[in-house]
Design a protein around this motif. Structure first.
Motif, short mmCIF file in Angstrom:
data_model
loop_
_atom_site.label_atom_id
_atom_site.label_comp_id
_atom_site.label_asym_id
_atom_site.label_seq_id
_atom_site.Cartn_x
_atom_site.Cartn_y
_atom_site.Cartn_z
N GLU A 1 27.69 43.18 46.37
CA GLU A 1 29.08 42.98 45.95
C GLU A 1 29.98 42.85 47.18
O GLU A 1 30.85 41.97 47.22
CB GLU A 1 29.57 44.14 45.09
N PHE A 2 29.75 43.71 48.15
CA PHE A 2 30.58 43.68 49.36
C PHE A 2 30.42 42.33 50.07
O PHE A 2 31.41 41.72 50.48
CB PHE A 2 30.23 44.83 50.30
N GLU A 3 29.20 41.88 50.22
CA GLU A 3 28.96 40.60 50.91
C GLU A 3 29.55 39.43 50.12
O GLU A 3 29.95 38.43 50.72
CB GLU A 3 27.48 40.41 51.18
N ARG B 1 40.58 45.68 45.53
CA ARG B 1 41.39 44.70 44.80
C ARG B 1 40.75 43.32 44.88
O ARG B 1 40.74 42.57 43.89
CB ARG B 1 42.80 44.64 45.39
N THR B 2 40.22 42.98 46.04
CA THR B 2 39.56 41.68 46.20
C THR B 2 38.33 41.59 45.30
O THR B 2 38.09 40.56 44.67
CB THR B 2 39.19 41.44 47.67
N LEU B 3 37.57 42.68 45.21
CA LEU B 3 36.41 42.70 44.31
C LEU B 3 36.85 42.53 42.86
O LEU B 3 36.24 41.76 42.11
CB LEU B 3 35.61 44.00 44.47
N ASP B 4 37.91 43.22 42.46
CA ASP B 4 38.41 43.09 41.10
C ASP B 4 38.83 41.65 40.81
O ASP B 4 38.49 41.08 39.77
CB ASP B 4 39.58 44.04 40.88
N ASN B 5 39.55 41.03 41.75
CA ASN B 5 39.96 39.63 41.59
C ASN B 5 38.75 38.70 41.52
O ASN B 5 38.74 37.75 40.75
CB ASN B 5 40.89 39.20 42.72
N HIS C 1 35.75 39.49 40.40
CA HIS C 1 35.12 39.66 39.08
C HIS C 1 35.91 38.93 38.00
O HIS C 1 35.31 38.29 37.13
CB HIS C 1 35.01 41.15 38.74
N GLN C 2 37.23 39.01 38.06
CA GLN C 2 38.06 38.30 37.09
C GLN C 2 37.83 36.79 37.20
O GLN C 2 37.74 36.10 36.19
CB GLN C 2 39.53 38.63 37.30
N SER C 3 37.74 36.30 38.41
CA SER C 3 37.50 34.88 38.63
C SER C 3 36.14 34.45 38.08
O SER C 3 36.00 33.41 37.45
CB SER C 3 37.59 34.56 40.12
N ALA D 1 32.95 31.71 33.99
CA ALA D 1 31.85 31.77 33.01
C ALA D 1 32.34 31.40 31.62
O ALA D 1 31.59 30.83 30.83
CB ALA D 1 31.23 33.16 33.00
N ASN D 2 33.59 31.73 31.31
CA ASN D 2 34.12 31.47 29.98
C ASN D 2 34.90 30.17 29.88
O ASN D 2 35.40 29.83 28.81
CB ASN D 2 35.02 32.63 29.53
#
Length: 92
Positions: free
Chosen positions: A11-13, A62-66, A68-70, A75-76
């Motif tokens: 996830e970090f990478e 916050r970047t990880l959350d963004n 995941h949202q992206s 995907a949808n």
């Protein structure tokens, strides 16, 4: 007290190229988020305050959350699902 934030190395990478912070801040956040070091220990290593390390961690989180949202939005995209449903992709 909120749960300790953790993320996998993968996830970090995945978010590393999206980060607009210094290499030191990236490494400090990785030490806390991936390696599980305390904010104090990371701060001591870099000569920073706990708060400075916490700020770097928050930026990456916050970047990880963004990210995941992206990924969910991509995907949808184009999928017409009933309200409350989520699309799941299985790779086997």
């Amino acid at each position: 007290m909120r749960a300790k934030r953790r993320m996998t190395a993968a996830e970090f990478e995945a978010v590393r190229p999206l980060l607009k912070i210094s290499d030191d801040r990236i490494e400090a956040a990785r030490a806390a988020l991936v390696e599980g070091q305390t904010l104090q220990a990371v701060g001591d290593r870099f000569g920073w305050s706990r708060q400075a390390v916490g700020d770097a961690v928050s930026t990456v989180w916050r970047t990880l959350d963004n990210y995941h949202q992206s990924q969910r939005a991509a995907a949808n995209a184009g999928a017409l699902l009933p309200p409350g449903w989520e699309q799941v992709t299985l790779i086997a």
